[in-house]
Design a protein around this motif. Sequence first.
Motif, short mmCIF file in Angstrom:
data_model
loop_
_atom_site.label_atom_id
_atom_site.label_comp_id
_atom_site.label_asym_id
_atom_site.label_seq_id
_atom_site.Cartn_x
_atom_site.Cartn_y
_atom_site.Cartn_z
N ASN A 35 0.85 -1.19 0.00
CA ASN A 35 0.00 0.00 0.00
C ASN A 35 0.90 1.25 0.00
O ASN A 35 1.70 1.42 0.91
CB ASN A 35 -0.89 -0.02 1.25
CG ASN A 35 -1.79 1.17 1.37
OD1 ASN A 35 -1.77 2.09 0.55
ND2 ASN A 35 -2.61 1.18 2.40
N TYR A 37 0.15 4.35 0.55
CA TYR A 37 -0.29 5.40 1.46
C TYR A 37 0.30 5.17 2.85
O TYR A 37 0.30 4.05 3.35
CB TYR A 37 -1.82 5.42 1.58
CG TYR A 37 -2.51 5.77 0.30
CD1 TYR A 37 -2.82 7.09 0.00
CD2 TYR A 37 -2.86 4.79 -0.62
CE1 TYR A 37 -3.45 7.43 -1.19
CE2 TYR A 37 -3.49 5.12 -1.81
CZ TYR A 37 -3.79 6.43 -2.08
OH TYR A 37 -4.40 6.76 -3.25
N THR A 38 0.76 6.24 3.48
CA THR A 38 1.28 6.12 4.85
C THR A 38 0.13 6.08 5.83
O THR A 38 -0.95 6.60 5.56
CB THR A 38 2.20 7.30 5.22
OG1 THR A 38 1.45 8.50 5.12
CG2 THR A 38 3.42 7.36 4.34
N GLU A 39 0.37 5.47 6.96
CA GLU A 39 -0.60 5.43 8.04
C GLU A 39 -0.29 6.59 8.98
O GLU A 39 0.81 6.68 9.53
CB GLU A 39 -0.50 4.11 8.81
CG GLU A 39 -0.81 2.89 7.97
CD GLU A 39 -2.27 2.81 7.55
OE1 GLU A 39 -3.13 3.27 8.33
OE2 GLU A 39 -2.53 2.31 6.45
N GLN A 47 0.10 13.06 5.41
CA GLN A 47 0.05 11.79 4.70
C GLN A 47 0.91 11.89 3.45
O GLN A 47 0.96 12.91 2.80
CB GLN A 47 -1.37 11.43 4.29
CG GLN A 47 -1.43 10.08 3.60
CD GLN A 47 -2.82 9.71 3.15
OE1 GLN A 47 -3.53 10.53 2.63
NE2 GLN A 47 -3.19 8.46 3.37
N SER A 48 1.60 10.80 3.15
CA SER A 48 2.37 10.76 1.91
C SER A 48 1.90 9.58 1.08
O SER A 48 1.41 8.59 1.61
CB SER A 48 3.88 10.66 2.21
OG SER A 48 4.13 9.54 3.01
N ILE A 49 2.05 9.73 -0.22
CA ILE A 49 1.69 8.68 -1.16
C ILE A 49 2.90 8.42 -2.03
O ILE A 49 3.31 9.27 -2.81
CB ILE A 49 0.49 9.09 -2.03
CG1 ILE A 49 -0.69 9.51 -1.15
CG2 ILE A 49 0.10 7.94 -2.95
CD1 ILE A 49 -1.80 10.19 -1.92
N LYS A 53 5.66 1.45 -3.42
CA LYS A 53 6.23 0.95 -2.16
C LYS A 53 6.23 -0.56 -2.28
O LYS A 53 5.20 -1.17 -2.58
CB LYS A 53 5.36 1.40 -0.98
CG LYS A 53 5.93 1.01 0.37
CD LYS A 53 5.05 1.57 1.48
CE LYS A 53 5.57 1.22 2.85
NZ LYS A 53 4.69 1.76 3.91
N TYR A 81 9.86 10.27 3.21
CA TYR A 81 9.30 8.95 2.92
C TYR A 81 10.17 7.85 3.53
O TYR A 81 9.67 6.89 4.10
CB TYR A 81 9.19 8.71 1.41
CG TYR A 81 8.15 9.53 0.70
CD1 TYR A 81 7.24 10.35 1.38
CD2 TYR A 81 8.06 9.49 -0.67
CE1 TYR A 81 6.30 11.09 0.71
CE2 TYR A 81 7.10 10.23 -1.36
CZ TYR A 81 6.23 11.03 -0.66
OH TYR A 81 5.29 11.75 -1.33
#
Length: 102
Positions: A35, A37-39, A47-49, A53, A81
């Motif tokens: 995934n 997307y960061t939690e 939030q980072s995308i 990953k 990131y």
Amino acid sequence: MSAGISHSNLIELAFLNSTFRDAGESPLSEIVLLNPYTEADSPDDKQSIMDIKAKTAKGELLNIEMQLFNPYHMEKRTLFYWSEMYYHQIPKGSNYNTLKKL
């Protein structure tokens, strides 16, 4: 084609191995897409995308960013990131020696 590996994953693996070879790194045998997307730890966290990953067969995490030019502070974004991926490898109370190379 190997069982369980899609055509697009084979293309990504070939591209990464070409890049790794040029950098003097060992080739990858497989990657697993995660995934991107960061939690967030709290509602105020940024939030980072990530573009891609992934995790290697050895358990190493990869952040693959693709940019044609650098309009968005790429160096700082890459470090942000990386730190997020590194930080979230171990749960509370775990030993630091369980951290894997990124």
